[in-house]
Write a protein that holds these residues in place. Structure first.
Motif, PDB file in Angstrom:
ATOM      1  N   CYS A 187       0.936  -1.212   0.233  1.00 22.54           N
ATOM      2  CA  CYS A 187      -0.145   0.070   0.026  1.00 22.54           C
ATOM      3  C   CYS A 187       0.807   1.401   0.228  1.00 22.54           C
ATOM      4  O   CYS A 187       1.987   1.429   0.672  1.00 22.54           O
ATOM      5  N   SER A 188       0.368   2.220  -0.824  1.00 21.88           N
ATOM      6  CA  SER A 188       1.351   3.463  -0.787  1.00 21.88           C
ATOM      7  C   SER A 188       1.060   4.489   0.262  1.00 21.88           C
ATOM      8  O   SER A 188       1.852   5.191   0.485  1.00 21.88           O
ATOM      9  N   VAL A 189       0.137   3.811   1.242  1.00 27.19           N
ATOM     10  CA  VAL A 189       0.103   4.774   2.261  1.00 27.19           C
ATOM     11  C   VAL A 189       0.460   4.179   3.475  1.00 27.19           C
ATOM     12  O   VAL A 189       1.021   4.726   4.326  1.00 27.19           O
ATOM     13  N   SER A 190      -0.361   2.759   3.602  1.00 26.18           N
ATOM     14  CA  SER A 190       0.451   2.170   5.086  1.00 26.18           C
ATOM     15  C   SER A 190       1.287   1.174   4.884  1.00 26.18           C
ATOM     16  O   SER A 190       1.962   0.795   5.834  1.00 26.18           O
ATOM     17  N   LEU A 191       2.123   1.233   3.656  1.00 23.11           N
ATOM     18  CA  LEU A 191       2.915   0.367   3.474  1.00 23.11           C
ATOM     19  C   LEU A 191       2.936  -1.027   3.671  1.00 23.11           C
ATOM     20  O   LEU A 191       3.845  -2.028   4.050  1.00 23.11           O
ATOM     21  N   SER A 192       1.670  -1.471   3.701  1.00 20.56           N
ATOM     22  CA  SER A 192       1.357  -2.945   4.129  1.00 20.56           C
ATOM     23  C   SER A 192       1.094  -3.783   2.876  1.00 20.56           C
ATOM     24  O   SER A 192       0.597  -3.353   1.931  1.00 20.56           O
ATOM     25  N   PRO A 193       1.708  -4.999   3.027  1.00 16.22           N
ATOM     26  CA  PRO A 193       1.518  -6.005   1.820  1.00 16.22           C
ATOM     27  C   PRO A 193       0.033  -6.611   1.693  1.00 16.22           C
ATOM     28  O   PRO A 193      -0.101  -7.584   1.021  1.00 16.22           O
ATOM     29  N   VAL A 194      -0.761  -6.367   2.951  1.00 14.11           N
ATOM     30  CA  VAL A 194      -2.001  -7.476   3.006  1.00 14.11           C
ATOM     31  C   VAL A 194      -2.928  -6.755   2.287  1.00 14.11           C
ATOM     32  O   VAL A 194      -3.390  -5.590   2.494  1.00 14.11           O
ATOM     33  N   ASN A 195      -3.863  -7.435   1.405  1.00  9.65           N
ATOM     34  CA  ASN A 195      -5.145  -7.079   0.996  1.00  9.65           C
ATOM     35  C   ASN A 195      -4.827  -5.980   0.086  1.00  9.65           C
ATOM     36  O   ASN A 195      -5.589  -4.910   0.326  1.00  9.65           O
ATOM     37  N   VAL A 196      -4.070  -5.660  -0.789  1.00 15.69           N
ATOM     38  CA  VAL A 196      -3.711  -4.577  -1.632  1.00 15.69           C
ATOM     39  C   VAL A 196      -4.467  -4.583  -2.873  1.00 15.69           C
ATOM     40  O   VAL A 196      -4.518  -5.575  -3.893  1.00 15.69           O
ATOM     41  N   CYS A 223      -4.750   5.515 -11.795  1.00 16.06           N
ATOM     42  CA  CYS A 223      -3.599   6.112 -11.602  1.00 16.06           C
ATOM     43  C   CYS A 223      -2.406   5.242 -11.308  1.00 16.06           C
ATOM     44  O   CYS A 223      -1.354   5.709 -11.289  1.00 16.06           O
ATOM     45  N   GLY A 224      -2.608   3.912 -11.243  1.00 22.39           N
ATOM     46  CA  GLY A 224      -1.647   2.692 -11.138  1.00 22.39           C
ATOM     47  C   GLY A 224      -1.023   2.645  -9.601  1.00 22.39           C
ATOM     48  O   GLY A 224      -0.352   1.924  -9.388  1.00 22.39           O
ATOM     49  N   LYS A 225      -1.708   3.590  -8.543  1.00 18.18           N
ATOM     50  CA  LYS A 225      -1.168   3.322  -7.375  1.00 18.18           C
ATOM     51  C   LYS A 225      -1.688   2.176  -6.568  1.00 18.18           C
ATOM     52  O   LYS A 225      -2.667   1.877  -6.832  1.00 18.18           O
ATOM     53  N   TYR A 226      -0.974   1.940  -5.550  1.00 16.12           N
ATOM     54  CA  TYR A 226      -1.454   0.614  -4.664  1.00 16.12           C
ATOM     55  C   TYR A 226      -2.002   1.174  -3.322  1.00 16.12           C
ATOM     56  O   TYR A 226      -1.575   2.092  -2.758  1.00 16.12           O
ATOM     57  N   PHE A 227      -3.362   0.659  -2.949  1.00 15.89           N
ATOM     58  CA  PHE A 227      -4.096   0.791  -1.820  1.00 15.89           C
ATOM     59  C   PHE A 227      -4.414  -0.224  -0.974  1.00 15.89           C
ATOM     60  O   PHE A 227      -4.596  -1.348  -1.712  1.00 15.89           O
ATOM     61  N   GLN A 228      -4.661  -0.247   0.178  1.00 17.56           N
ATOM     62  CA  GLN A 228      -4.937  -1.252   0.942  1.00 17.56           C
ATOM     63  C   GLN A 228      -6.672  -1.405   1.358  1.00 17.56           C
ATOM     64  O   GLN A 228      -7.092  -0.227   1.680  1.00 17.56           O
ATOM     65  N   GLY A 229      -7.242  -2.450   1.090  1.00 16.09           N
ATOM     66  CA  GLY A 229      -8.506  -2.568   1.459  1.00 16.09           C
ATOM     67  C   GLY A 229      -9.572  -1.985   0.519  1.00 16.09           C
ATOM     68  O   GLY A 229      -9.270  -1.425  -0.261  1.00 16.09           O
ATOM     69  N   ARG A 230     -10.884  -2.363   0.723  1.00 22.78           N
ATOM     70  CA  ARG A 230     -12.004  -1.590  -0.045  1.00 22.78           C
ATOM     71  C   ARG A 230     -13.106  -1.210   0.704  1.00 22.78           C
ATOM     72  O   ARG A 230     -14.176  -1.241   0.211  1.00 22.78           O
ATOM     73  N   GLY A 231     -13.177  -1.410   2.113  1.00 20.90           N
ATOM     74  CA  GLY A 231     -14.129  -1.096   3.003  1.00 20.90           C
ATOM     75  C   GLY A 231     -14.284   0.413   3.181  1.00 20.90           C
ATOM     76  O   GLY A 231     -13.638   1.218   2.520  1.00 20.90           O
ATOM     77  N   PRO A 232     -15.426   0.751   3.904  1.00 22.35           N
ATOM     78  CA  PRO A 232     -15.241   2.373   4.039  1.00 22.35           C
ATOM     79  C   PRO A 232     -14.557   2.937   4.626  1.00 22.35           C
ATOM     80  O   PRO A 232     -14.638   4.494   4.360  1.00 22.35           O
ATOM     81  N   LYS A 233     -13.709   2.378   5.276  1.00 21.42           N
ATOM     82  CA  LYS A 233     -12.615   3.229   6.177  1.00 21.42           C
ATOM     83  C   LYS A 233     -11.275   3.026   5.551  1.00 21.42           C
ATOM     84  O   LYS A 233     -10.160   3.198   6.220  1.00 21.42           O
ATOM     85  N   SER A 234     -11.285   2.180   4.375  1.00 25.03           N
ATOM     86  CA  SER A 234      -9.868   1.786   3.679  1.00 25.03           C
ATOM     87  C   SER A 234      -9.187   2.927   3.006  1.00 25.03           C
ATOM     88  O   SER A 234     -10.019   3.947   2.429  1.00 25.03           O
TER      89      SER A 234
END
Length: 634
Positions: A222-231, A237-248
């Motif tokens: 994840c480009s924000v949390s740097l976590s490799p889980v559920n990315v 835009c091609g960026k990586y983000f974690q999760g897809r829930g309401p607070k992700s």
């Protein structure tokens, strides 16, 4: 009944589980039970209170009852069962009155067998309506006793219904967890049904997908949390983000940047955020082929049959398997090794089929397999591949011995990589066979002369059989004189001359290991030769620029080295890869020549630059590593 039994066993306050309307009947039963055997019942209750959970469960199993729950629930359940048994064994007052009436009637009939009983006559008169006579006074008692017996039966029936209610309540308590799980499953199925229903809905944001910015070669964090889980990867835009829930982070990014298309990197499923439904469209399959390249057996077997060309998004053509590798800073030493390993056909075919090693726990094996599939993928959006994700794994596994910021020795990297892949595929058992050992491993006999090793007294020569992945070749010292043009002469030497180190008679003197001789016993399918060009002293690093003349095709090892007869028949090799060094010894760069079988052409590769070259130029380079393939090895 359950509460009375448990309370007397546990010595706890009386807890009544029945409904308020049944309380009167329960109290009457409790009084009768205590009148019959108060001491026995109290002792049972005290004994039950002293039992542990295991004993309570054993007792419940013996009675065929449920054994799940805490101690209080188990005690309550056992209490109900014991009270039910006690109720069946204690006769109520009404039943005893009924029994006394029945006995008296039988005695009366035995004394006056010819006389009709008043109650029968009374019943007959009331049935047919004849006469207004009242029954005798002595007949009223049997009728009253009969009514009381009927009342006793009604009270016993009520208590029986009460016991059924207790059993029903206990069953409800036992199935609470099952009902909760069923409710959860129902909710999950409803959500799945809703998501499935939305699959056929055409997503209005499909045209926002930008394939030109998608790059799956970097580490999937994840480009924000740097976590490799559920990315998830934003397809806009091609960026990586974690999760897809309401607070992700992906959900927030969809609201802030108005980007709605996200692909889960582990599965390739695409979701529209913030709506949350899954997008199923065939136009996204090309992205999935880039993310997860898959090769069938037919695809693998056809790689060397004919030249394969592919076209990237920018319109340029590239050759799958012979593409450039990105160099972030000092990765040329690793890029050349990777390019040469792609020329090893059995190794390439093995790692293209991910089913063969999908259960392997080694991260190096998995990352190397992903890189091999990327290099040979004909559906890439770009004409080059970045090995950064693979090198980050290597850096972690080697404690930054091999990284992207510092230049390293290709021979050391190759030696580590082959051993890491071999141990990863064999679960750490070096003696087991793997694709690495079948391709690169040979065997030699090493003889150490007695008394030649300092500090180690030996009474006789030591002979050892040693496996090897690579053979080191020593170059003669560089001459110091200059030629007539006042320039340093560049000497040349034949490959078979430096190969005589392994003829079994040439002595190699090393202060650390002693005087030794080497003799080849078994040749590998792919023979890797390392020309030792660099030497380091206390002041600087020196490079030997001697040119090694070697054969590109038809190198027969048996003409230069004594081999066993079985090995001499299979000792002809063809060159498939050549790594050479250009520049000063303290820096410079590593480049390689590779042979492409599908079109029988040689290519020179320097990081991202791939160009065709002549085979005569290959032998003129300052070779550092040579990779030969035995004829018939494929």
């Amino acid at each position: 009944r359950t509460s009375l039994i448990l309370d007397s066993l546990l010595g706890a306050p009386l807890v009544t589980l029945a409904t308020p309307q049944d309380k009167c009947g329960r109290d009457n039963h409790q009084q009768r039970r205590l009148q019959h055997h108060p001491n026995t019942w109290q002792s049972k209750m005290e004994d039950l209170s002293k039992r542990n959970v295991h004993q309570l469960k054993e007792e419940l199993r013996r009675r065929g009852l449920e054994v799940q729950g805490k101690k209080a629930v188990l005690v309550e359940r056992l209490k109900a069962a014991m009270e039910q048994e006690d109720h069946e064994t204690i006769p109520c007052e009404a039943e005893k009155n009924k029994a006394r009436v029945k006995d008296s009637q039988e005695n009366e009939m035995q004394v006056h067998p010819d006389e009709e009983r008043p109650i029968q006559g009374s019943k007959e008169r009331s049935r047919h309506g004849k006469g207004d006579e009242q029954p005798p006074s002595d007949a009223a008692a049997p009728i009253s006793m009969a009514n009381e017996g009927t009342l006793g039966k009604r009270t016993h029936g009520n208590r029986k219904e009460e016991g059924e209610d207790l059993v029903e309540n206990d069953a409800k308590r036992r199935h609470v967890q099952v009902e909760m799980e069923q409710e959860h499953n129902q909710t999950h199925e409803e959500s799945m049904a809703e998501r499935t229903a939305n699959r056929n809905v055409e997503c209005p944001y499909l045209d926002t997908v930008n394939r030109g910015v998608l790059d799956f070669d970097f580490e999937k964090c994840c480009s924000v949390s740097l976590s490799p889980v559920n990315v998830y990867a934003c397809l806009v835009c091609g960026k990586y983000f974690q999760g897809r829930g309401p607070k992700s982070h992906a959900y927030i990014h969809s609201l802030e940047a108005d980007h709605h298309m996200f692909m889960k990197l582990t599965t390739g499923n695409v979701y529209c955020l913030p709506d949350g439904y899954e997008v199923v469209d065939r136009s996204l399959d090309d992205i999935r082929r880039v993310l997860h390249a898959d090769f069938s057996e037919d695809d693998i077997s056809a790689l060397d049959e004919s030249p394969i060309w592919a076209r990237s998004l920018d319109g340029n053509e590239y050759m799958p398997g012979t593409v450039g590798l990105n160099n972030t800073k000092h990765m040329d030493y690793a890029n050349t090794i990777l390019q040469c390993m792609m020329r090893v056909t059995p190794l390439r075919n093995f790692f293209l089929n991910k089913k063969l090693y999908q259960h392997c726990q080694s991260k190096v094996v998995q990352r190397f397999g992903e890189l091999v599939r990327k290099l040979w993928n004909p559906h890439n959006f770009k004409g080059h591949v970045s090995p950064l994700e693979f090198m980050q794994t290597v850096s972690r596994e080697t404690n930054k011995r091999f990284n992207t910021d510092e230049l390293a020795d290709p021979t050391q990297f190759l030696s580590w990589l082959l051993n890491a892949l071999h141990l990863g595929l064999t679960d750490g058992e070096r003696e087991k066979s793997s694709i690495i050992s079948r391709c690169f491993q040979g065997n030699m006999q090493v003889t150490t002369e007695k008394g030649s090793v300092s500090g180690k007294p030996m009474s006789k020569d030591i002979v050892q059989n040693v496996p090897f992945f690579m053979l080191g070749l020593d170059l003669p010292p560089t001459p110091l004189y200059r030629d007539v043009m006042d320039k340093h002469a560049i000497p040349q030497i034949q490959l078979f001359t430096i190969l005589q180190k392994y003829d079994g008679t040439t002595v190699t003197d090393d202060p650390r290991t002693g005087r030794r001789t080497f003799r080849i016993l078994t040749l590998p399918a792919y023979l890797t030769l390392h020309v030792k060009r660099f030497s380091t002293n206390n002041f600087f690093r020196e490079k030997n620029r001697t040119i090694v003349n070697f054969s590109i095709k038809g190198l027969d090892i048996s003409t230069y080295l004594p081999l066993p007869k079985a090995q001499a028949l299979h000792a002809k090799y063809n060159l498939v890869g050549n790594i050479f060094h250009q520049g000063p010894p303290e820096g410079g760069s590593y480049q390689c020549h590779v042979h492409r079988k599908s079109d029988n052409q040689w290519y020179q590769i320097e990081d991202l630059h791939v160009e065709r070259t002549l085979p005569q130029v290959v032998s003129l380079s300052e070779t550092y590593i040579l990779v030969y393939e035995r004829k018939g090895a494929c």
